[in-house]
Design a protein around this motif. Structure first.
Motif, PDB file in Angstrom:
ATOM      1  N   GLN A  98      43.400  38.067  40.229  1.00  0.00           N
ATOM      2  CA  GLN A  98      42.256  37.283  39.766  1.00  0.00           C
ATOM      3  C   GLN A  98      42.539  35.786  39.774  1.00  0.00           C
ATOM      4  N   SER A 132      49.382  49.520  44.704  1.00  0.00           N
ATOM      5  CA  SER A 132      50.387  48.898  43.837  1.00  0.00           C
ATOM      6  C   SER A 132      51.472  49.897  43.471  1.00  0.00           C
ATOM      7  N   VAL A 179      49.536  48.532  38.099  1.00  0.00           N
ATOM      8  CA  VAL A 179      48.157  48.282  38.519  1.00  0.00           C
ATOM      9  C   VAL A 179      47.493  47.167  37.710  1.00  0.00           C
ATOM     10  N   LYS A 180      47.549  47.251  36.412  1.00  0.00           N
ATOM     11  CA  LYS A 180      46.890  46.235  35.576  1.00  0.00           C
ATOM     12  C   LYS A 180      47.515  44.856  35.786  1.00  0.00           C
ATOM     13  N   VAL A 215      37.815  41.328  41.645  1.00  0.00           N
ATOM     14  CA  VAL A 215      38.926  42.287  41.611  1.00  0.00           C
ATOM     15  C   VAL A 215      38.475  43.489  40.801  1.00  0.00           C
ATOM     16  N   ARG A 216      38.633  44.686  41.376  1.00  0.00           N
ATOM     17  CA  ARG A 216      38.266  45.914  40.683  1.00  0.00           C
ATOM     18  C   ARG A 216      39.381  46.942  40.813  1.00  0.00           C
ATOM     19  N   VAL A 217      39.781  47.524  39.689  1.00  0.00           N
ATOM     20  CA  VAL A 217      40.722  48.635  39.686  1.00  0.00           C
ATOM     21  C   VAL A 217      39.893  49.889  39.960  1.00  0.00           C
ATOM     22  N   VAL A 270      39.788  44.132  46.331  1.00  0.00           N
ATOM     23  CA  VAL A 270      39.609  42.697  46.161  1.00  0.00           C
ATOM     24  C   VAL A 270      38.555  42.209  47.149  1.00  0.00           C
ATOM     25  N   ALA A 317      46.373  43.510  39.158  1.00  0.00           N
ATOM     26  CA  ALA A 317      44.966  43.109  39.094  1.00  0.00           C
ATOM     27  C   ALA A 317      44.801  41.763  38.389  1.00  0.00           C
ATOM     28  N   GLU A 318      45.525  41.542  37.313  1.00  0.00           N
ATOM     29  CA  GLU A 318      45.445  40.273  36.584  1.00  0.00           C
ATOM     30  C   GLU A 318      45.933  39.116  37.446  1.00  0.00           C
ATOM     31  N   VAL A 333      43.448  48.968  43.837  1.00  0.00           N
ATOM     32  CA  VAL A 333      42.642  47.779  43.549  1.00  0.00           C
ATOM     33  C   VAL A 333      41.865  47.398  44.807  1.00  0.00           C
TER      34      VAL A 333
END
Length: 76
Positions: A23, A10, A15-16, A31-33, A42, A19-20, A40
């Motif tokens: 999802q 990203s 990043v956050k 989904v994991r950071v 996925v 990720a949101e 991320v």
């Protein structure tokens, strides 16, 4: 059923947010950071390869802040 891990890079500071948004996509199971060369990870599951490809190309890659993706299709 086709499964793949999509490794997402990203933009800095996004990043956050990325990720949101990930999802909320259809066919995205998890989904994991993470730390490391990708931001991320996925887990995507779809009924067939065409649907999975569409999830990556038309879904994940179109999210604002996604710079690059690498897709690893689960074979076993």
């Amino acid at each position: 059923m086709v499964e793949a891990y999509v490794l997402v890079t990203s933009a800095i500071g996004k990043v956050k947010e990325v990720a949101e948004k990930l999802q909320d996509l259809e066919n995205v199971e998890n989904v994991r950071v993470v730390t490391g060369p990708f931001d991320v990870v996925v887990l995507a599951k779809a009924k067939d390869l065409s649907t999975l490809t569409n999830t990556v190309v038309e879904g994940i890659r179109r999210i604002d802040g996604v710079v690059n993706t690498d897709t690893a299709i689960v074979v076993e």
